[in-house]
Design an enzyme around this catalytic site. Structure first.
Site, PDB file in Angstrom:
ATOM      1  CE  LYS A   1      -4.351   1.176   2.279  1.00  0.00           C
ATOM      2  NZ  LYS A   1      -5.303   1.139   1.187  1.00  0.00           N
TER       3      LYS A   1
HETATM    4  N1  PPE Z   1      -7.765  -2.138  -3.409  1.00  0.00           N
HETATM    5  C1  PPE Z   1      -7.350  -0.868  -3.282  1.00  0.00           C
HETATM    6  C2  PPE Z   1      -6.718  -0.205  -4.438  1.00  0.00           C
HETATM    7  C3  PPE Z   1      -7.536  -0.207  -2.058  1.00  0.00           C
HETATM    8  O1  PPE Z   1      -7.113   1.048  -1.935  1.00  0.00           O
HETATM    9  C4  PPE Z   1      -8.166  -0.869  -0.997  1.00  0.00           C
HETATM   10  C5  PPE Z   1      -8.396  -0.160   0.302  1.00  0.00           C
HETATM   11  C6  PPE Z   1      -8.579  -2.205  -1.170  1.00  0.00           C
HETATM   12  C7  PPE Z   1      -8.349  -2.811  -2.395  1.00  0.00           C
HETATM   13  C8  PPE Z   1      -9.210  -3.004  -0.070  1.00  0.00           C
HETATM   14  O2  PPE Z   1      -8.277  -3.293   0.948  1.00  0.00           O
HETATM   15  P1  PPE Z   1      -8.720  -3.486   2.469  1.00  0.00           P
HETATM   16  O3  PPE Z   1      -9.064  -2.139   3.000  1.00  0.00           O
HETATM   17  O4  PPE Z   1      -7.526  -4.064   3.130  1.00  0.00           O
HETATM   18  O5  PPE Z   1      -9.887  -4.405   2.464  1.00  0.00           O
HETATM   19  N2  PPE Z   1      -8.623   1.226   0.211  1.00  0.00           N
HETATM   20  C9  PPE Z   1      -8.418   2.043   1.375  1.00  0.00           C
HETATM   21  C10 PPE Z   1      -8.255   3.497   1.018  1.00  0.00           C
HETATM   22  C11 PPE Z   1      -9.458   4.321   0.816  1.00  0.00           C
HETATM   23  C12 PPE Z   1      -9.096   5.777   0.580  1.00  0.00           C
HETATM   24  O6  PPE Z   1      -9.729   6.388  -0.257  1.00  0.00           O
HETATM   25  O7  PPE Z   1      -8.199   6.294   1.258  1.00  0.00           O
HETATM   26  C13 PPE Z   1      -9.455   1.738   2.446  1.00  0.00           C
HETATM   27  O8  PPE Z   1     -10.496   1.161   2.166  1.00  0.00           O
HETATM   28  O9  PPE Z   1      -9.188   2.062   3.603  1.00  0.00           O
END
Ligand code: PPE
Length: 305
Positions: free
Chosen positions: A159
């Site tokens: 990330k």
């Molecule tokens: N893909 C991406 C590209 C992504 O940013 C997230 C989380 C996910 C999948 C899902 O990951 P998880 O949260 O571990 O289930 N996106 C984060 C950022 C949001 C933002 O705009 O800032 C979040 O959901 O916290």
């Protein structure tokens, strides 16, 4: 606007919100190499506050840092405790936690060498990411003109702040065109993920989600996979094309911020009946039950304040 809280944890101490500043030569600001997390804390049914899968999020933060060659000058335990403490000092019984690790100022150029590493943890109240209405009725998605990262261009398991340029461009385009969220395809044209969520499709009670190649391996995705297995639905982690989404019975997105959000429309095609289907509803209800500490089966996912 982010709803302001009193204090921010920065490099081991609590400082006032307005004092949480960095120098303009902060390396990450120029070149994008920093890592972050997004974690939610829920007010549970018994009145206690519980952070959802805190350990997994902090493990991913450290893995992102390892991939990015950034050394975090704190232990995992210290960061986990600081996340909880930041909620406590701000009197938040529910909210979003954003740890961010960045390369500070020192030398410029793309070899930061000994620039100091900064770590901050910010908490705030964050409601439904795609809106309350989307959680209930479903969201509208558009395939993006932007392609998701190639696995050897960006490190997709991490990330990393700079990875999100791609997400910002895609999201802005989708919203400008009148949709809620952008669906991204990988460099070979297969469905990858949304700008900030993973994606699942359901057809005849069989569920598919893209394998962890070009996607961020989401912790919500992992939780939903565990729920799907417990419910004995058939699940395949397999590549599929966008037209398989058009003909799906149900589609939903998962993410910490977006939680489990049904999709009701993709590229102007109505998905299934046009409202959240039974499999999506069941998974969504179980997910929220687990996150709010109502289900013993998933109690290990919660770390109480
Ligand atoms: N893909 C991406 C590209 C992504 O940013 C997230 C989380 C996910 C999948 C899902 O990951 P998880 O949260 O571990 O289930 N996106 C984060 C950022 C949001 C933002 O705009 O800032 C979040 O959901 O916290």
């Amino acid at each position: 606007m982010v709803e302001r809280v009193e204090r921010i944890w920065m490099n081991g101490e609590f400082i006032r919100w307005e004092e949480a500043k960095v120098h303009i030569l902060t390396h990450t600001l120029h070149y994008g190499l920093g890592v972050f997390e997004g974690i939610r804390c829920y007010l549970c049914h018994d009145g206690k506050s519980g952070v959802f899968r805190l350990k997994e999020h902090i493990d991913r933060l450290f893995e992102s840092a390892l991939i990015a060659e950034i050394e975090i000058p704190f232990s995992r335990e210290e960061i986990m405790e600081a996340c909880k403490e930041t909620l406590r000092v701000n009197g938040l019984n529910e909210g979003y936690i954003r740890p961010v690790v960045f390369i500070g100022d020192g030398v410029m150029g793309v070899n930061p060498q000994d620039n100091p590493t900064g770590v901050a943890i910010v908490t705030w109240k964050w409601g439904a990411y795609l809106g309350e209405e989307a959680l209930k009725r479903g969201t509208r998605v558009k395939t993006s003109s932007y392609t998701r990262h190639h696995v050897n261009v960006m490190m997709t398991k991490a990330k990393i702040s700079g990875n999100y340029v791609n997400s910002v461009l895609a999201k802005r385009e989708a919203v400008r065109l009148g949709y809620d969220e952008a669906l991204m395809l990988d460099t070979e044209g297969y469905v990858s993920e949304a700008s900030g969520e993973n994606i699942f499709k359901v057809k005849n009670e069989r569920i598919k989600t893209p394998p962890p190649t070009s996607i961020l391996p989401g912790i919500t995705r992992d939780s939903v996979i565990a729920i799907i297995k417990d419910k004995c639905f058939e699940l395949e982690e397999q590549r599929f094309t966008r037209d398989e989404l058009y003909t799906a019975d149900e589609v939903f997105l998962t993410g910490t911020a977006a939680e489990v959000t049904p999709v009701r429309e993709i590229d102007d095609r109505i998905i299934g009946s046009g409202s959240p289907g039974p499999v999506t509803r069941e998974i969504q209800t179980t997910f929220f039950g687990a996150a709010r500490g109502e289900l013993d089966r998933y109690s290990l996912w919660i770390s109480y304040l």
